[in-house]
Design a protein around this motif. Sequence first.
Motif, PDB file in Angstrom:
ATOM      1  N   ILE A  77      -3.621  -4.970  11.587  1.00 20.34           N
ATOM      2  CA  ILE A  77      -3.248  -3.981  10.573  1.00 20.34           C
ATOM      3  C   ILE A  77      -3.112  -4.659   9.222  1.00 20.34           C
ATOM      4  O   ILE A  77      -3.147  -5.894   9.116  1.00 20.34           O
ATOM      5  CB  ILE A  77      -1.901  -3.302  10.941  1.00 20.34           C
ATOM      6  CG1 ILE A  77      -0.803  -4.381  11.112  1.00 20.34           C
ATOM      7  CG2 ILE A  77      -2.056  -2.455  12.202  1.00 20.34           C
ATOM      8  CD1 ILE A  77       0.579  -3.825  11.388  1.00 20.34           C
ATOM      9  N   ARG A  78      -2.975  -3.827   8.196  1.00 20.37           N
ATOM     10  CA  ARG A  78      -2.683  -4.322   6.856  1.00 20.37           C
ATOM     11  C   ARG A  78      -1.380  -3.693   6.368  1.00 20.37           C
ATOM     12  O   ARG A  78      -1.170  -2.483   6.516  1.00 20.37           O
ATOM     13  CB  ARG A  78      -3.811  -3.988   5.886  1.00 20.37           C
ATOM     14  CG  ARG A  78      -4.935  -5.016   5.866  1.00 20.37           C
ATOM     15  CD  ARG A  78      -6.014  -4.648   4.871  1.00 20.37           C
ATOM     16  NE  ARG A  78      -6.878  -3.589   5.380  1.00 20.37           N
ATOM     17  CZ  ARG A  78      -7.534  -2.707   4.623  1.00 20.37           C
ATOM     18  NH1 ARG A  78      -7.394  -2.733   3.304  1.00 20.37           N
ATOM     19  NH2 ARG A  78      -8.305  -1.787   5.165  1.00 20.37           N
ATOM     20  N   ILE A  79      -0.535  -4.534   5.800  1.00 22.84           N
ATOM     21  CA  ILE A  79       0.733  -4.072   5.223  1.00 22.84           C
ATOM     22  C   ILE A  79       0.860  -4.677   3.834  1.00 22.84           C
ATOM     23  O   ILE A  79       0.563  -5.861   3.629  1.00 22.84           O
ATOM     24  CB  ILE A  79       1.937  -4.508   6.094  1.00 22.84           C
ATOM     25  CG1 ILE A  79       1.901  -3.812   7.458  1.00 22.84           C
ATOM     26  CG2 ILE A  79       3.260  -4.198   5.392  1.00 22.84           C
ATOM     27  CD1 ILE A  79       3.002  -4.263   8.397  1.00 22.84           C
ATOM     28  N   LYS A  80       1.305  -3.881   2.885  1.00 22.15           N
ATOM     29  CA  LYS A  80       1.525  -4.398   1.540  1.00 22.15           C
ATOM     30  C   LYS A  80       2.882  -5.095   1.494  1.00 22.15           C
ATOM     31  O   LYS A  80       3.917  -4.505   1.831  1.00 22.15           O
ATOM     32  CB  LYS A  80       1.483  -3.271   0.507  1.00 22.15           C
ATOM     33  CG  LYS A  80       1.399  -3.779  -0.926  1.00 22.15           C
ATOM     34  CD  LYS A  80       0.960  -2.689  -1.875  1.00 22.15           C
ATOM     35  CE  LYS A  80       0.642  -3.248  -3.261  1.00 22.15           C
ATOM     36  NZ  LYS A  80       0.101  -2.223  -4.166  1.00 22.15           N
ATOM     37  N   LEU A  81       2.859  -6.349   1.094  1.00 22.52           N
ATOM     38  CA  LEU A  81       4.078  -7.138   1.054  1.00 22.52           C
ATOM     39  C   LEU A  81       4.535  -7.335  -0.384  1.00 22.52           C
ATOM     40  O   LEU A  81       3.720  -7.488  -1.297  1.00 22.52           O
ATOM     41  CB  LEU A  81       3.869  -8.491   1.732  1.00 22.52           C
ATOM     42  CG  LEU A  81       3.489  -8.421   3.220  1.00 22.52           C
ATOM     43  CD1 LEU A  81       3.325  -9.834   3.786  1.00 22.52           C
ATOM     44  CD2 LEU A  81       4.527  -7.657   4.029  1.00 22.52           C
ATOM     45  N   GLU A  82       5.841  -7.353  -0.575  1.00 20.31           N
ATOM     46  CA  GLU A  82       6.416  -7.419  -1.917  1.00 20.31           C
ATOM     47  C   GLU A  82       6.412  -8.840  -2.475  1.00 20.31           C
ATOM     48  O   GLU A  82       6.509  -9.033  -3.683  1.00 20.31           O
ATOM     49  CB  GLU A  82       7.844  -6.854  -1.892  1.00 20.31           C
ATOM     50  CG  GLU A  82       7.865  -5.366  -1.536  1.00 20.31           C
ATOM     51  CD  GLU A  82       9.272  -4.851  -1.273  1.00 20.31           C
ATOM     52  OE1 GLU A  82      10.231  -5.662  -1.377  1.00 20.31           O
ATOM     53  OE2 GLU A  82       9.420  -3.661  -0.956  1.00 20.31           O
ATOM     54  N   LYS A  83       6.326  -9.831  -1.587  1.00 20.46           N
ATOM     55  CA  LYS A  83       6.293 -11.226  -2.031  1.00 20.46           C
ATOM     56  C   LYS A  83       5.087 -11.923  -1.411  1.00 20.46           C
ATOM     57  O   LYS A  83       4.681 -11.591  -0.291  1.00 20.46           O
ATOM     58  CB  LYS A  83       7.589 -11.948  -1.643  1.00 20.46           C
ATOM     59  CG  LYS A  83       8.807 -11.418  -2.409  1.00 20.46           C
ATOM     60  CD  LYS A  83      10.023 -12.287  -2.163  1.00 20.46           C
ATOM     61  CE  LYS A  83      11.202 -11.812  -3.005  1.00 20.46           C
ATOM     62  NZ  LYS A  83      12.402 -12.656  -2.789  1.00 20.46           N
ATOM     63  N   PRO A  84       4.505 -12.896  -2.109  1.00 14.47           N
ATOM     64  CA  PRO A  84       3.325 -13.597  -1.579  1.00 14.47           C
ATOM     65  C   PRO A  84       3.630 -14.307  -0.268  1.00 14.47           C
ATOM     66  O   PRO A  84       4.737 -14.817  -0.053  1.00 14.47           O
ATOM     67  CB  PRO A  84       2.981 -14.599  -2.679  1.00 14.47           C
ATOM     68  CG  PRO A  84       3.646 -14.079  -3.909  1.00 14.47           C
ATOM     69  CD  PRO A  84       4.886 -13.375  -3.451  1.00 14.47           C
ATOM     70  N   VAL A  85       2.633 -14.345   0.603  1.00 15.62           N
ATOM     71  CA  VAL A  85       2.745 -15.046   1.875  1.00 15.62           C
ATOM     72  C   VAL A  85       1.478 -15.876   2.089  1.00 15.62           C
ATOM     73  O   VAL A  85       0.568 -15.856   1.264  1.00 15.62           O
ATOM     74  CB  VAL A  85       2.936 -14.063   3.046  1.00 15.62           C
ATOM     75  CG1 VAL A  85       4.243 -13.309   2.925  1.00 15.62           C
ATOM     76  CG2 VAL A  85       1.758 -13.098   3.143  1.00 15.62           C
ATOM     77  N   LYS A  86       1.444 -16.578   3.185  1.00 16.32           N
ATOM     78  CA  LYS A  86       0.268 -17.357   3.568  1.00 16.32           C
ATOM     79  C   LYS A  86      -0.048 -17.074   5.028  1.00 16.32           C
ATOM     80  O   LYS A  86       0.803 -16.570   5.775  1.00 16.32           O
ATOM     81  CB  LYS A  86       0.521 -18.853   3.375  1.00 16.32           C
ATOM     82  CG  LYS A  86       0.802 -19.273   1.941  1.00 16.32           C
ATOM     83  CD  LYS A  86       1.157 -20.753   1.880  1.00 16.32           C
ATOM     84  CE  LYS A  86       1.530 -21.182   0.468  1.00 16.32           C
ATOM     85  NZ  LYS A  86       1.975 -22.601   0.426  1.00 16.32           N
TER      86      LYS A  86
END
Length: 408
Positions: free
Chosen positions: A389-398
């Motif tokens: 799935i795709r989820i919009k995240l509020e902070k950058p991740v890796k």
Amino acid sequence: MNRLELLAPAGNLEKLKTAIDYGADAVYFGLGDFSLRAGTGVMSKEDLIEGTRYCHERGKLAYGALNIYAHNRDLKAIRDYLETIKDVDIDAYLISDPGVFTILKDVIPDAHIHISTQANNTNYETCNFWHHLGAERVVTARELTLSEIKGIRENIPEDMEIECFVHGALCMSYSGRCLLSAFMTGRDANRGMCAHPCRYKYVLEEEKRPGQYYPIEEDDRGSYILNSKDLCMIEHIPELIEAGISSAKIEGRNKSMYYVATVIHAYRQAIDAYYADPEHYLFDPEWLEELKKASHRDFSTGFYFGRDRGSQTYDSSAYLKEYNFCGVVRSYDPETGYAVIEQRNKVSVGDEIEIFGPEPGFAKQTISEILDDKTGEQLESAPHAQQVIRIKLEKPVKAGYIIRKKAI
């Protein structure tokens, strides 16, 4: 100052990479069917090659466990297996059986050898015996106190290292020497097949009253009289280092990658904080709270400070599970803020989640939308195992970051 090694379990290649990414200095994994966690699944030779390469490219070490107590029928199979993997760049082999030790030295003469806790290393003369034979490290019996470990350190050569378990499940029997599994199920604990009967629920039955069960404790649920709490020494990093321990070992090759990431994440922060300023080191309670977010039993300090009379759990063998492992980030687009996530437990729109990676700390947010990665379709939830799935995240991740949420 020689730094304390943080040694992580690696039940498979994915867990190995997770352990390294989250801060382990070294990993240990089973070799063939000849380790005490044979039920975790066997890593292929290709996995061993890739795993050791992954470690070495990052300046980390890879140890292979070959620590069963072998029967006659095992010896040829062990020799044949070692012949097939002797070109794999394993940094050290974990052994408990002198016969296996002999075979290893014959097949791989320059092998570095560590002696397993299964060998009951309880005194300095035992350690000196193994050192004389060419071993470079001993894993002490879990029944030793810190004072006893310090006494061993003071009476063995400087180049002989001490490794100790500091976190994870404890065996109710002496360093794994338990016959219950073999007697009750035919599965030999000393050959990697323990059925964990110490976690079963027991009641008392009187010979002339069959079917009438009497609780051993005053409890209508029966009694888990053999059920040990989990070991946790994160609050005592200075004491471990001062005792002369070289390697802090985490138990858990049967545990999930989430467990490995969470536990290594916490211990890495505690160890680094100590070395950053030993004189002013203060334990951060948040590290212990982080550990509690992985599935666990109640914690104890085992035998490190003498016999802990509260080290058994009598009312249940169940794990405490405060958080669920929800997914792993596979990729992230910094322009859109969307992360591609491989789901591991159901997540839904409106769930509050936590996201963490190898760095200290974690972020919280509420899921506002879920998209199917292939079609872009909006979903209310992702209930299917390993759904992408795709989820919009509020902070950058890796890639490799982990998503969890509180268990209901």
